[in-house]
Design an enzyme around this catalytic site. Structure first.
Site, PDB file in Angstrom:
ATOM      1  N   SER A   9      -4.167 -10.872  12.562  1.00  0.00           N
ATOM      2  CA  SER A   9      -4.249 -12.191  11.765  1.00  0.00           C
ATOM      3  C   SER A   9      -3.625 -11.780  10.321  1.00  0.00           C
ATOM      4  CB  SER A   9      -5.328 -12.831  11.593  1.00  0.00           C
ATOM      5  OG  SER A   9      -5.500 -13.908  10.737  1.00  0.00           O
TER       6      SER A   9
ATOM      7  N   TYR B  96     -14.369 -12.451   9.616  1.00  0.00           N
ATOM      8  CA  TYR B  96     -13.169 -12.482  10.351  1.00  0.00           C
ATOM      9  C   TYR B  96     -12.352 -11.819   9.621  1.00  0.00           C
ATOM     10  CZ  TYR B  96      -9.195 -14.440  12.982  1.00  0.00           C
ATOM     11  OH  TYR B  96      -7.867 -14.615  13.557  1.00  0.00           O
TER      12      TYR B  96
ATOM     13  N   LYS C  22     -10.331  -8.125  11.463  1.00  0.00           N
ATOM     14  CA  LYS C  22      -8.833  -8.233  11.821  1.00  0.00           C
ATOM     15  C   LYS C  22      -8.369  -7.002  10.926  1.00  0.00           C
ATOM     16  CE  LYS C  22      -8.759 -11.217  14.981  1.00  0.00           C
ATOM     17  NZ  LYS C  22      -8.246 -10.789  16.235  1.00  0.00           N
TER      18      LYS C  22
END
Length: 257
Positions: free
Chosen positions: A168, A181, A185
């Site tokens: 991401s 998150y 990533k």
């Protein structure tokens, strides 16, 4: 796309749908998190180009059956309801793939992922933090653990074996309210570069930032403004071309669409 982070899946078995046969000259692509979002769009795009899809998702409803019914040459594809957070379930999936398809996939796309609800890091419940890590990072690691040895064995006789770990933009930068998150990533980026150093010649693993796409995950962060971004279906055309054109020379790269 997500499930238990422990061995609780042992004994439950894995649900699957499979047909018989494979077209000569195509690529077999395994996609985790295939029931919705980017995974679903990519599966449809690749199948429409004549490639064989192995798809997995934690969903136990009719999503996988419906997806299979939407693909051309449905008898070539294999869909499995599996919990990537559970190491045993992924191990069992690897056995099923070898039995039903006669070998490992040519390409793996580790796309299963979740995001935390918008919250400051100290307000994220530990269970939610664990869910993000167990899915995005440990789920990817489980797939690598059980499929890389199979791909290496195949690679002794022929060139090939491409693994795409979905990263991401937030795996290369930070953002408020999505710290778990982002951390997962960033970890994917590091995991990818380390595994790239371990692979034999003829194989590659890359981290791929898909860009900003109008998915349920984006909507959880951006709300209604997520509709301003491109759809998974429009994204999938460019993504499929990029993934199919990856070569061993890309090993360890951090790429973007």
């Amino acid at each position: 796309m997500v499930g238990s982070g422990s061995e609780k899946g042992r004994g439950k078995g894995i649900e699957m749908g499979v047909g018989i046969g494979r077209s000569d000259g195509n690529q077999t692509v395994m996609i985790t998190g295939v029931s919705k979002g980017l995974g679903r769009a990519l599966a449809i795009e690749l199948a429409n180009r004549g490639h064989t899809i192995i798809g997995c998702s934690r969903d136990h409803d009719n999503k996988l059956d419906f997806l299979q019914s939407q693909l051309p040459s449905t008898n070539h594809h294999l869909f499995i309801s599996v919990d990537v957070r559970c190491n045993y379930n992924v191990e069992e999936m690897a056995h099923i793939v070898m039995e039903k398809k006669g070998g490992p996939p040519d390409i793996i796309v580790n796309g299963a992922g979740v995001i935390n609800k918008n919250s400051k890091m100290w307000e994220v419940p530990s269970e939610e933090f664990d869910s993000v890590m167990d899915t995005n990072l440990k789920g990817t690691a489980n797939v690598l653990r059980h499929f890389i040895p199979l791909m290496i064995a195949k690679n002794k006789n022929e060139m090939g074996g491409i693994i795409v770990n979905m990263s991401s933009g937030w795996g290369r930068s930070g953002a408020a309210l999505v710290a778990p998150y982002c951390a997962s990533k960033w970890a994917i980026e590091g995991l990818t570069k380390s595994v790239a150093e371990e692979l034999p010649k003829g194989m590659a693993v890359v981290a791929l930032n898909p860009g900003v796409i109008n998915t349920d995950m984006l909507a959880s962060c951006y709300g209604a403004s997520s509709s301003l971004y491109q759809s998974p279906e429009s994204w999938a055309s460019e993504a499929a071309t990029k993934i199919l054109n990856l070569t061993p020379a890309d090993n360890g790269a951090s790429l973007s669409i």
